[in-house]
Design a protein around this motif. Structure first.
Motif, PDB file in Angstrom:
ATOM      1  N   GLU A   1       1.142  -1.433   0.139  1.00 55.71           N
ATOM      2  CA  GLU A   1       0.079  -0.370   0.169  1.00 55.71           C
ATOM      3  C   GLU A   1       0.665   1.286  -0.071  1.00 55.71           C
ATOM      4  O   GLU A   1       0.423   2.182  -0.755  1.00 55.71           O
TER       5      GLU A   1
ATOM      6  N   GLU B   1      -3.578   5.599  -0.174  1.00 55.33           N
ATOM      7  CA  GLU B   1      -2.807   4.651  -0.363  1.00 55.33           C
ATOM      8  C   GLU B   1      -2.353   4.620   0.582  1.00 55.33           C
ATOM      9  O   GLU B   1      -1.818   3.681   1.330  1.00 55.33           O
TER      10      GLU B   1
ATOM     11  N   HIS C   1      -4.694   3.507   3.648  1.00 53.95           N
ATOM     12  CA  HIS C   1      -4.444   2.093   3.205  1.00 53.95           C
ATOM     13  C   HIS C   1      -3.582   1.486   4.118  1.00 53.95           C
ATOM     14  O   HIS C   1      -4.185   0.777   4.935  1.00 53.95           O
TER      15      HIS C   1
ATOM     16  N   GLN D   1     -11.341  -2.696  -3.313  1.00 52.19           N
ATOM     17  CA  GLN D   1     -10.184  -2.642  -4.388  1.00 52.19           C
ATOM     18  C   GLN D   1     -11.596  -2.717  -5.734  1.00 52.19           C
ATOM     19  O   GLN D   1     -11.181  -3.103  -6.578  1.00 52.19           O
TER      20      GLN D   1
ATOM     21  N   GLU E   1     -11.788   0.575  -6.791  1.00 57.43           N
ATOM     22  CA  GLU E   1     -10.637   0.446  -7.105  1.00 57.43           C
ATOM     23  C   GLU E   1     -10.603   0.308  -8.377  1.00 57.43           C
ATOM     24  O   GLU E   1      -9.470   1.526  -9.047  1.00 57.43           O
TER      25      GLU E   1
HETATM   26 MG    MG Z   1      -5.111   0.341  -1.886  1.00 58.38          MG
END
Ligand code: MG
Length: 164
Positions: A18, A51, A54, A128, A131
């Protein structure tokens, strides 16, 4: 410790992935900026921050379950891209790879009957899907625009403002 050593190692790997994604998005944001696409630069800078969040979310989980956090070396990201399409395609490939990694964590949690991690990682499974879909949409937009990236930027700016 509420998780296995194998899971602890896997989560540490994911923290690194990440952070690596964050670093890569930052490089992509700089590339967009260099190409003169300021809106796409802004969109990718925001992605960089996501990110990083995350990575920290996983890091805090590892701490909570009594695991040990090991911060790995973050590889130097690619900094030179030929075009906007190149950047977005690279980002899409990266999100697909991260999806596989997240799924592998879910699979390990299931095989170990580690319900805490299984539940925790579900947020990432859902994230995800979003994303990959949003990066695929952007790749598609760029293809449709046939080189008119400023038109893509208008759409991205509109989407960014509409975001809750
Ligand atoms: Mg991520």
């Amino acid at each position: 410790m509420m998780i296995s050593d194998a899971m602890n190692a896997k989560l540490n790997e994911q923290i690194a992935s990440e952070f690596a994604a964050a670093h890569s998005y930052l490089a992509m944001a700089c590339s967009f900026d260099g190409l003169g696409y300021k809106i796409l630069a802004k969109r990718f800078f925001a992605q960089h921050e996501e990110e990083r969040d995350h990575a920290l979310k996983i890091l805090r989980f590892v701490q909570e379950v009594g695991g040990s956090v090991a911060l790995e070396v973050i590889p130097k990201p690619q900094t030179q891209y030929a075009s906007a399409a190149d950047i977005v395609n690279a980002a899409l490939e990266s999100e697909k790879k991260i999806t596989e990694q997240v799924n592998a964590i879910a699979a390990l949690a299931e095989s170990e009957k580690d319900y805490a991690t299984r539940s925790f990682i579900n947020w990432f499974v859902d994230e995800q899907v979003e994303e990959v879909a949003s990066m695929a949409e952007l790749a598609n937009l760029i293809e449709l625009a046939q080189g008119n990236i400023l038109q893509v930027e208008t759409r991205v700016r509109h989407d960014m403002m509409a975001k809750p």
